[in-house]
Design a protein around this motif. Structure first.
Motif, PDB file in Angstrom:
ATOM      1  N   SER A  61     -20.886  11.757 109.807  1.00 25.10           N
ATOM      2  CA  SER A  61     -21.284  11.864 108.303  1.00 25.10           C
ATOM      3  C   SER A  61     -20.226  10.897 107.578  1.00 25.10           C
ATOM      4  O   SER A  61     -19.163  10.544 108.034  1.00 25.10           O
ATOM      5  CB  SER A  61     -21.188  13.206 107.705  1.00 25.10           C
ATOM      6  N   ALA A  62     -20.606  10.790 106.506  1.00 25.44           N
ATOM      7  CA  ALA A  62     -19.539   9.568 105.528  1.00 25.44           C
ATOM      8  C   ALA A  62     -18.229  10.572 105.333  1.00 25.44           C
ATOM      9  O   ALA A  62     -17.330   9.987 105.247  1.00 25.44           O
ATOM     10  CB  ALA A  62     -20.263   9.396 104.326  1.00 25.44           C
ATOM     11  N   ASP A  63     -18.617  11.797 105.101  1.00 28.43           N
ATOM     12  CA  ASP A  63     -17.332  12.449 104.672  1.00 28.43           C
ATOM     13  C   ASP A  63     -16.479  12.906 105.883  1.00 28.43           C
ATOM     14  O   ASP A  63     -15.200  12.609 105.760  1.00 28.43           O
ATOM     15  CB  ASP A  63     -17.714  14.070 104.304  1.00 28.43           C
ATOM     16  N   LEU A  64     -16.808  12.939 107.057  1.00 29.93           N
ATOM     17  CA  LEU A  64     -16.121  12.941 108.152  1.00 29.93           C
ATOM     18  C   LEU A  64     -15.568  11.538 108.597  1.00 29.93           C
ATOM     19  O   LEU A  64     -14.504  11.488 109.128  1.00 29.93           O
ATOM     20  CB  LEU A  64     -17.065  13.379 109.556  1.00 29.93           C
ATOM     21  N   MET A  65     -16.076  10.421 108.214  1.00 29.94           N
ATOM     22  CA  MET A  65     -15.822   9.029 108.339  1.00 29.94           C
ATOM     23  C   MET A  65     -14.192   8.942 107.571  1.00 29.94           C
ATOM     24  O   MET A  65     -13.251   8.580 107.904  1.00 29.94           O
ATOM     25  CB  MET A  65     -16.578   8.060 108.136  1.00 29.94           C
ATOM     26  N   ARG A  66     -14.479   9.489 106.208  1.00 28.63           N
ATOM     27  CA  ARG A  66     -13.404   9.376 105.221  1.00 28.63           C
ATOM     28  C   ARG A  66     -12.128  10.322 105.743  1.00 28.63           C
ATOM     29  O   ARG A  66     -11.015   9.751 105.660  1.00 28.63           O
ATOM     30  CB  ARG A  66     -13.930   9.667 103.867  1.00 28.63           C
ATOM     31  N   GLU A  67     -12.668  11.347 106.246  1.00 27.80           N
ATOM     32  CA  GLU A  67     -11.610  12.266 106.820  1.00 27.80           C
ATOM     33  C   GLU A  67     -10.611  11.649 108.033  1.00 27.80           C
ATOM     34  O   GLU A  67      -9.652  11.807 107.759  1.00 27.80           O
ATOM     35  CB  GLU A  67     -12.276  13.668 106.975  1.00 27.80           C
ATOM     36  N   ALA A  68     -11.673  11.391 108.948  1.00 25.14           N
ATOM     37  CA  ALA A  68     -10.805  10.904 110.257  1.00 25.14           C
ATOM     38  C   ALA A  68     -10.282   9.548 110.281  1.00 25.14           C
ATOM     39  O   ALA A  68      -9.326   8.983 110.704  1.00 25.14           O
ATOM     40  CB  ALA A  68     -11.872  11.109 111.256  1.00 25.14           C
ATOM     41  N   LEU A  69     -11.038   8.614 109.294  1.00 25.62           N
ATOM     42  CA  LEU A  69     -10.600   7.187 109.624  1.00 25.62           C
ATOM     43  C   LEU A  69     -10.211   6.593 108.042  1.00 25.62           C
ATOM     44  O   LEU A  69      -9.873   5.413 108.059  1.00 25.62           O
ATOM     45  CB  LEU A  69     -12.035   6.321 110.008  1.00 25.62           C
ATOM     46  N   GLY A  70     -10.386   7.200 106.926  1.00 27.04           N
ATOM     47  CA  GLY A  70      -9.892   6.920 105.853  1.00 27.04           C
ATOM     48  C   GLY A  70     -10.673   5.556 105.237  1.00 27.04           C
ATOM     49  O   GLY A  70     -10.121   4.837 104.529  1.00 27.04           O
ATOM     50  N   VAL A  71     -11.931   5.471 105.833  1.00 28.64           N
ATOM     51  CA  VAL A  71     -12.894   4.405 105.206  1.00 28.64           C
ATOM     52  C   VAL A  71     -13.951   4.840 104.766  1.00 28.64           C
ATOM     53  O   VAL A  71     -14.476   5.821 104.965  1.00 28.64           O
ATOM     54  CB  VAL A  71     -13.059   3.165 106.234  1.00 28.64           C
ATOM     55  N   GLU A  72     -14.701   4.062 103.882  1.00 29.89           N
ATOM     56  CA  GLU A  72     -15.869   4.329 103.397  1.00 29.89           C
ATOM     57  C   GLU A  72     -17.019   3.564 104.323  1.00 29.89           C
ATOM     58  O   GLU A  72     -17.045   2.735 104.964  1.00 29.89           O
ATOM     59  CB  GLU A  72     -16.064   3.606 102.059  1.00 29.89           C
ATOM     60  N   PRO A  73     -18.338   4.238 104.306  1.00 28.46           N
ATOM     61  CA  PRO A  73     -19.528   3.624 105.076  1.00 28.46           C
ATOM     62  C   PRO A  73     -19.613   2.066 104.994  1.00 28.46           C
ATOM     63  O   PRO A  73     -19.339   1.729 103.537  1.00 28.46           O
ATOM     64  CB  PRO A  73     -20.811   4.472 104.719  1.00 28.46           C
ATOM     65  N   GLY A  74     -19.838   1.559 105.708  1.00 34.77           N
ATOM     66  CA  GLY A  74     -19.967  -0.079 105.511  1.00 34.77           C
ATOM     67  C   GLY A  74     -18.507  -0.895 105.773  1.00 34.77           C
ATOM     68  O   GLY A  74     -18.602  -1.846 105.597  1.00 34.77           O
ATOM     69  N   SER A  75     -17.471  -0.064 105.846  1.00 33.56           N
ATOM     70  CA  SER A  75     -16.252  -0.495 106.121  1.00 33.56           C
ATOM     71  C   SER A  75     -15.781   0.096 107.456  1.00 33.56           C
ATOM     72  O   SER A  75     -14.499  -0.178 107.699  1.00 33.56           O
ATOM     73  CB  SER A  75     -15.352  -0.216 104.986  1.00 33.56           C
ATOM     74  N   VAL A  76     -16.436   0.530 108.135  1.00 36.56           N
ATOM     75  CA  VAL A  76     -15.900   1.207 109.474  1.00 36.56           C
ATOM     76  C   VAL A  76     -15.389   0.007 110.518  1.00 36.56           C
ATOM     77  O   VAL A  76     -15.931  -1.170 110.537  1.00 36.56           O
ATOM     78  CB  VAL A  76     -16.784   2.112 110.187  1.00 36.56           C
ATOM     79  N   THR A  77     -14.288   0.140 111.148  1.00 41.19           N
ATOM     80  CA  THR A  77     -13.492  -0.765 111.748  1.00 41.19           C
ATOM     81  C   THR A  77     -12.561  -0.182 112.841  1.00 41.19           C
ATOM     82  O   THR A  77     -12.033   0.825 112.540  1.00 41.19           O
ATOM     83  CB  THR A  77     -12.812  -1.672 110.800  1.00 41.19           C
ATOM     84  N   PRO A  78     -12.406  -0.981 113.844  1.00 47.66           N
ATOM     85  CA  PRO A  78     -11.187  -0.180 114.654  1.00 47.66           C
ATOM     86  C   PRO A  78      -9.738  -0.271 114.137  1.00 47.66           C
ATOM     87  O   PRO A  78      -8.777   0.277 114.395  1.00 47.66           O
ATOM     88  CB  PRO A  78     -11.115  -1.338 116.102  1.00 47.66           C
ATOM     89  N   PHE A  79      -9.764  -1.137 112.972  1.00 43.92           N
ATOM     90  CA  PHE A  79      -8.406  -1.136 112.152  1.00 43.92           C
ATOM     91  C   PHE A  79      -8.148   0.285 111.524  1.00 43.92           C
ATOM     92  O   PHE A  79      -7.221   0.431 111.049  1.00 43.92           O
ATOM     93  CB  PHE A  79      -8.342  -2.454 110.985  1.00 43.92           C
TER      94      PHE A  79
END
Length: 170
Positions: free
Chosen positions: A87-105
């Motif tokens: 989910s977008a919330d899990l992405m923000r929590e784990a990777l600190g990025v917004e949907p559309g900005s996911v990146t290995p960085f």
């Protein structure tokens, strides 16, 4: 607070990793980013933020035109049950990025080491790879070996696996 692009660039500088960044309007999809072809050399990518049945997290990075069979990928990667998108919330929590900005960085923000980073073997044939630097208003080019070095410096051993079944348009 999650890292910002300037934090990422400072980290890359500290590691002695060369990179180049282009600013552009926000890009949310692979289709939108194709407008930059010809302006930015190297391999263009897509990034899938996935979780398995036991909530183990994976970031799968592949060529932008790759076809990935999610129904069987979990077996190849040794995950517990089929993958679903995080989910977008899990992405923000784990990777600190917004949907559309996911990146290995975003591994820079995963200080807990929760996310396994999987890089497609075919993608790694490109000498230069392109990713959003934590926001989708820029694209940063980095050498493939430097990407692996960056990931190791964040505590993420890159798994290089053939995850793409094929590439559309090849």
């Amino acid at each position: 607070m999650p890292a910002a692009p300037d934090d990422l660039f400072a980290f890359l500088d500290k590691l002695g990793i060369a990179y180049a960044t282009v600013h552009h309007p926000p890009l949310f999809t692979v289709e939108q980013s194709r407008a930059l072809r010809g302006q930015i050399a190297g391999g263009h990518t897509k990034n899938l933020f996935l979780k398995d049945r036991r909530d183990a997290l994976y970031l799968v990075v592949a060529p932008e035109n790759a076809e990935i069979e999610l129904k069987s990928l979990h077996r190849q990667l040794g995950a517990s049950g089929r993958f679903s998108f995080g989910s977008a919330d899990l992405m923000r929590e784990a990777l600190g990025v917004e949907p559309g900005s996911v990146t290995p960085f975003a591994a820079l923000n995963d200080t807990a080491g929760r996310v396994a980073v999987v890089l497609d073997t075919g993608m790694m044939a490109h000498a230069t790879l392109n990713f959003h630097p934590l926001v989708n208003t820029m694209t940063t080019s980095i050498g493939r070996d430097d990407l692996v070095r960056f990931l190791a410096a964040t505590g993420h051993a890159a798994r290089i696996e053939p995850v793409a079944m094929s590439a559309k348009g090849d």
